[in-house]
Design an enzyme around this catalytic site. Sequence first.
Site, short mmCIF file in Angstrom:
data_model
loop_
_atom_site.label_atom_id
_atom_site.label_comp_id
_atom_site.label_asym_id
_atom_site.label_seq_id
_atom_site.Cartn_x
_atom_site.Cartn_y
_atom_site.Cartn_z
N GLY A 163 0.75 -1.25 0.00
CA GLY A 163 0.00 0.00 0.00
C GLY A 163 0.78 1.29 0.00
N GLU A 173 3.84 -6.73 1.69
CA GLU A 173 3.29 -7.13 0.38
C GLU A 173 3.23 -5.99 -0.63
OE1 GLU A 173 0.25 -10.81 1.21
OE2 GLU A 173 -0.50 -8.77 1.26
N PRO A 174 4.35 -5.38 -0.95
CA PRO A 174 4.32 -4.25 -1.87
C PRO A 174 4.09 -4.66 -3.32
CG PRO A 174 6.57 -4.85 -1.36
CD PRO A 174 5.71 -5.75 -0.53
N ARG A 217 2.66 -1.84 -6.01
CA ARG A 217 2.86 -0.56 -6.69
C ARG A 217 4.25 0.03 -6.44
NH1 ARG A 217 -1.43 2.85 -7.83
NH2 ARG A 217 -2.67 1.81 -6.22
N CYS A 222 -14.40 3.73 -28.62
CA CYS A 222 -15.68 4.38 -28.89
C CYS A 222 -16.40 4.64 -27.58
CB CYS A 222 -16.53 3.48 -29.77
SG CYS A 222 -16.23 3.80 -31.47
N ARG A 224 -6.97 3.29 -15.43
CA ARG A 224 -6.94 3.86 -14.08
C ARG A 224 -7.53 5.27 -13.99
NH1 ARG A 224 -2.98 4.77 -11.37
NH2 ARG A 224 -3.83 4.09 -9.38
N1 LLP Z 1 -1.74 -7.17 -0.60
C1 LLP Z 1 -3.06 -7.22 -0.77
C2 LLP Z 1 -3.83 -8.19 -0.03
C3 LLP Z 1 -3.68 -6.36 -1.67
O1 LLP Z 1 -5.00 -6.41 -1.81
C4 LLP Z 1 -2.90 -5.43 -2.41
C5 LLP Z 1 -3.53 -4.54 -3.37
C6 LLP Z 1 -1.52 -5.42 -2.19
C7 LLP Z 1 -0.98 -6.30 -1.28
C8 LLP Z 1 -0.60 -4.50 -2.93
O2 LLP Z 1 -0.85 -3.16 -2.71
P1 LLP Z 1 0.10 -2.04 -3.33
O3 LLP Z 1 1.43 -2.11 -2.63
O4 LLP Z 1 0.22 -2.32 -4.77
O5 LLP Z 1 -0.61 -0.76 -3.06
N2 LLP Z 1 -6.07 -1.40 -9.05
C9 LLP Z 1 -5.82 -0.38 -8.04
C10 LLP Z 1 -5.05 -0.93 -6.87
C11 LLP Z 1 -5.74 -2.06 -6.18
C12 LLP Z 1 -4.92 -2.62 -5.08
C13 LLP Z 1 -5.53 -3.87 -4.57
N3 LLP Z 1 -4.78 -4.54 -3.58
C14 LLP Z 1 -5.07 0.78 -8.70
O6 LLP Z 1 -4.80 0.70 -9.88
O7 LLP Z 1 -4.79 1.77 -8.05
#
Ligand code: LLP
Length: 432
Positions: free
Chosen positions: A249, A291-292, A294, A362, A331
Amino acid sequence: MILHPHLSVNSQGHLTIGGMDTVELAREFGTPAYILDENVIRQNMRTYLSAAEKNFGKGALPLFASKSLCFKEIYKIAAEEGLGIDCVSGGELFTAKSAGFPADRIYFHGNNKTDKDISDAMDMGVGRIVVDNTDELYAVNAEAMRRGTKQGILLRITPGIDPHTHKAVVTGSVDSKFGSAIETGQAMEIVKKAIACDGVELYGLHCHIGSQIFDIYPFSDAADIMVRFIAEIKKECNFSIRELNLGGGLGVRYTENDPHIDYAQAISDIAKVVTGFCNQNGIEMPQVRLEPGRSIVAAAGITLYTVGSVKQIPGFKNYISVDGGMPDNPRYALYQSRYTALIANRADAPRDFRATLAGRCCESGDLLGEDMDIQHAERGDILAVLVTGAYNYSMASNYNRIPRPPVILVKDGNARVAVRRETYDDLIRCDV
Ligand code: LLP
């Protein structure tokens, strides 16, 4: 440097990524194309691994959240860098397996795993299934009992944190579709049920509060709530939680208005809460998982397009249309996510043209951004949208039967295809 150190402009005024000329990359691979700097991905993985081990101890492990970017080569990179992975579907598991990713380092997520997902995961020997709810706990238990094995699990817990990000990406609040809430007592109930199941081995707990979060306090608050809950479990059930997965996150800089985040510092700040509480309360430090997604891959990627038209509507707005759009990057349409865009072949020119960036579908909602400050554009220019490494390729569709772009990895002056461009034949492959 433009936004991130691997993005720059060369003497011809062309945008470069990892030192490579994007205009030449567009010529070689065509457009649209996703370009990813492999060194940035590997460096980010190393930052997470070393910061996790340094602050949480040797058993700590970052898991790459592969929903953010999924294809075989990314799993090979994660394996080489010594990370684990988070998979959320049978398809991601299958891709990881095809890439030879070590199954014991796979954490299998999802709020509604089918019986087939569960049995496929056990066939593969995944290290942990992250169980979302009681129905699933009993389904996993039954399948393990049928096989005469014990499946390692974590329980997904909602700590009740609202991290103030876009509401579609908040996942840790009490009314979330994910997990069991501590506040309602359901978290303690599912812990007791899991302890009583013979087919599962409860290793620990998982939480994930949301995505694209810049403040550290929601993470440290969540960590604090989770370690207190671990202490409660010890007291009430005399059961030791051995693993604590704090989810992903952390935010990424998409535009000049977004802050820079020092990920190693953020991990150290979160670790202080966990280690401090455990030391003060005589609780054995659980092995921590992060759990990164992004923050590992977003900044590494850009998308290259060719400009098809520039339309100026006097008194209203300007449109630049490109040869991609919501099928390769949904997005903006979904979350109004802001991006930075440049004309790659005139990247040193002033960005004094305000435009809406339109795709070729379209559909009037097919936009990549509005009110974007960009260079003057004309048909044939190469346009780059920056910071598209996460949740672009993995969320891409074939809407309007548009083939998905290729994924190109650049590293040390070389470019290689990790995912080839889809063809029209690919599009009709499943049609009968
Ligand atoms: N772990 C779990 C259980 C998750 O649900 C997620 C993301 C992550 C880790 C990784 O999170 P990150 O580090 O990537 O923020 N499609 C959306 C983002 C959805 C994220 C869902 N879960 C977007 O494009 O912003």
